[in-house]
Each structure stands twice: as structure tokens, then as C-alpha cells.
Scaffold this motif. Structure first.
Motif, PDB file in Angstrom:
ATOM      1  N   TYR B  33       3.904 -11.804   5.055  1.00 14.75           N
ATOM      2  CA  TYR B  33       4.716 -10.634   5.076  1.00 14.75           C
ATOM      3  C   TYR B  33       4.079  -9.787   4.142  1.00 14.75           C
ATOM      4  N   PHE B  35       4.881  -5.584   2.367  1.00 14.53           N
ATOM      5  CA  PHE B  35       5.934  -4.972   1.812  1.00 14.53           C
ATOM      6  C   PHE B  35       5.120  -3.363   1.477  1.00 14.53           C
ATOM      7  N   TYR B  37       6.080  -0.793  -1.768  1.00 12.20           N
ATOM      8  CA  TYR B  37       6.924  -0.776  -2.955  1.00 12.20           C
ATOM      9  C   TYR B  37       6.722   0.720  -3.536  1.00 12.20           C
ATOM     10  N   LEU B  47      11.253  -1.990  -4.085  1.00  8.89           N
ATOM     11  CA  LEU B  47      10.819  -2.369  -2.850  1.00  8.89           C
ATOM     12  C   LEU B  47      11.683  -1.356  -1.805  1.00  8.89           C
ATOM     13  N   ARG B  50       9.875  -4.212   4.082  1.00  8.12           N
ATOM     14  CA  ARG B  50       9.425  -5.167   4.389  1.00  8.12           C
ATOM     15  C   ARG B  50       9.287  -5.845   5.851  1.00  8.12           C
ATOM     16  N   GLU B  52       7.829  -8.644   8.520  1.00  8.98           N
ATOM     17  CA  GLU B  52       7.558 -10.108   8.713  1.00  8.98           C
ATOM     18  C   GLU B  52       6.224 -10.206   9.911  1.00  8.98           C
ATOM     19  N   PHE B  91       2.632   1.430  -3.250  1.00 10.91           N
ATOM     20  CA  PHE B  91       1.797   0.244  -3.123  1.00 10.91           C
ATOM     21  C   PHE B  91       2.125  -0.485  -1.909  1.00 10.91           C
ATOM     22  N   MET B  95       2.024 -11.002   1.382  1.00 10.48           N
ATOM     23  CA  MET B  95       2.213 -12.194   0.491  1.00 10.48           C
ATOM     24  C   MET B  95       2.064 -13.314   1.918  1.00 10.48           C
ATOM     25  N   LEU B 103       2.269 -11.930  -4.635  1.00 16.15           N
ATOM     26  CA  LEU B 103       2.033 -10.707  -3.886  1.00 16.15           C
ATOM     27  C   LEU B 103       0.453 -10.222  -4.230  1.00 16.15           C
ATOM     28  N   ASN B 104      -0.029  -9.668  -3.276  1.00 20.00           N
ATOM     29  CA  ASN B 104      -1.367  -8.958  -3.488  1.00 20.00           C
ATOM     30  C   ASN B 104      -1.169  -7.605  -3.212  1.00 20.00           C
ATOM     31  N   PHE B 105      -1.412  -6.715  -4.175  1.00 20.19           N
ATOM     32  CA  PHE B 105      -1.029  -5.452  -4.061  1.00 20.19           C
ATOM     33  C   PHE B 105      -2.526  -4.238  -3.747  1.00 20.19           C
TER      34      PHE B 105
END
Lengths: 113, 115
Positions: B33, B35, B37, B47, B50, B52, B91, B95, B103-105
Motif C-alpha cells: 500500500y 500513501f 500524508y 492522510l 491511499r 492499493e 510525505f 506499507m 509505515l515507511n516514510f
């Protein structure tokens, strides 16, 4: 609806003093809980996450620790703060899989002097 | 380990114009996933959108849309009709189940919307 509370908003602490930041979630049960740190000009670094009471996973070695004494309470602690602990700390929660993203608290700005 | 790269530290756009923020990521997984932010000056993380990975259709939320290129591992955010309130850090985050749903940013892009 679900809400997340984080406090305090701002904290100035001397080097060597203890730390306790608290985060609570309302309106959901058995959330995944997370602590992130955001240093100045940098992205977010995951510090700890928890999938249940008493279950804590640490992502980076440091002088910080986390605890989850209740289902919807997550605490970030330190026995002795370092200058390098200064930063912006964010608590977040998600459902079991987290694939709809996280909901973040409003953050704590910590300055260690 | 998955990495997320945002190559634009700062960007600016005039009000009512369109801007695109870039994000690339590195993963060997097929299901994950992505995202975006937004972090305004208040520093509250919000958020925005998103995506998928198994869905080919690009996600859209009002003035915000993404261009998801799975083969290229690219996930850009387009903001149409920019508004002053869009001024914020943005950001990109990744994930997957193999990352423990962490969550890796990326390091973020600072967007300034000017009148």
C-alpha cells in the motif's frame, strides 16, 4: 468515531532528566499503536510499535522505551534524556492490518537542553 | 528493506495551478500500500490519499490524485487547483505485510502555495 490524544504538546527537559509521553485512543479496541520521531528537516522514524497489551517491538536501539499498560494507552519513556533525543514525537494508531493508513496524534515537541 | 525516495525537497506553485510531487520506492513485494500524508505548519499528520498496489486504477480524492506506475515503482501526487491551505510538507509512505504493517516514510517535500 475514533480519536487519539497525545500530551504534552510541548516539553523542555534538561539533559539527564526522565521522560514520559502519553498517548490514548478512544472509540476503538485492540488498536495497533506506534511511536514515531521526526527530527528537524527529516522524515519520520518508527521507534516502537505494539499490537497488544504488553507487546512492544523496538525498531531502533536507543535510550527510549515504550510500554502499553492498557489496550488503548501507549507510553514513551526515558530514564535519562540525551540532547539527541530532541525532536517531534508522534503517536499513531491503526487497525489490525493498518492498510488503511495510520491516524496520528497532534505530536509532542521535545527540546532537551 | 523498503526505501521511499522523494527527490524534491522543496516546491512552489501559484494558487489555482497544478503541481506534481514525485515519489519512488524500492521493494521486491507484489502486494503493498502507498500513501501520501500532509503535514501543515500545525504538524498534524493528515492522510491525503491511499493506493492499493493490486489496483491499477489511480486513486483520486477531490483535487488530489496519484499517478501509480507499479513497474516503475513510482507514486506521484498531483494537486489540482492549488489552494493556500495546501501549503505543507508532503510525505510519501509505503506499507506491506512483510514490513509488519509499519509505515515507511520518505523525507518529505515542502510545498509552498503562493498567491
Amino acid at each position: 468515531s475514533q480519536t487519539i490524544h497525545q500530551w504534552p504538546a510541548t516539553l523542555v527537559q534538561p539533559v539527564g532528566s526522565p521522560l514520559s509521553l502519553e498517548c490514548t485512543v478512544e472509540g476503538t479496541s485492540n488498536p495497533n499503536l506506534y511511536w514515531y520521531r521526526q527530527a528537524a528537516g527529516r522524515g519520520l522514524q518508527l521507534l516502537f510499535y505494539s499490537v497488544g497489551i504488553g507487546q512492544i517491538s523496538s525498531e531502533v536501539p536507543q535510550n527510549l522505551s515504550a510500554s502499553r499498560p492498557q489496550d488503548r494507552q501507549f507510553i514513551l519513556s526515558s530514564k535519562k534524556l540525551l540532547l539527541s533525543d530532541s525532536g517531534f514525537y508522534l503517536c499513531a494508531w491503526s487497525d489490525l492490518t493498518g492498510d488503511y493508513g495510520y491516524t496520528f496524534g497532534s505530536g509532542t515537541r521535545l527540546t532537551v537542553v | 528493506a523498503q526505501t521511499v525516495t522523494q527527490s524534491q525537497p522543496e516546491m512552489s506553485v501559484q494558487e489555482a495551478e497544478t503541481v506534481t510531487l514525485s515519489c519512488t520506492y524500492d521493494t521486491s513485494e507484489n502486494n503493498y500500500y502507498l500513501f501520501w500524508y500532509k503535514q501543515p505548519p500545525s504538524r498534524q499528520m493528515i492522510l491525503v490519499i491511499r493506493q492499493e498496489a493490486y489496483k491499477q486504477q489511480n486513486a483520486t480524492e477531490n483535487r488530489f490524485s496519484v499517478n501509480f506506475q507499479k513497474a516503475a515503482k513510482s507514486f506521484s501526487l498531483k494537486i489540482s487547483d492549488s489552494q493556500l491551505g495546501d501549503t505543507a510538507m508532503y510525505f510519501c509512505a509505503f506499507m506491506s505485510s512483510n514490513s509488519g504493517y509499519a509505515l515507511n516514510f520518505g523525507k518529505g517535500t515542502s510545498l509552498l502555495v503562493t498567491p
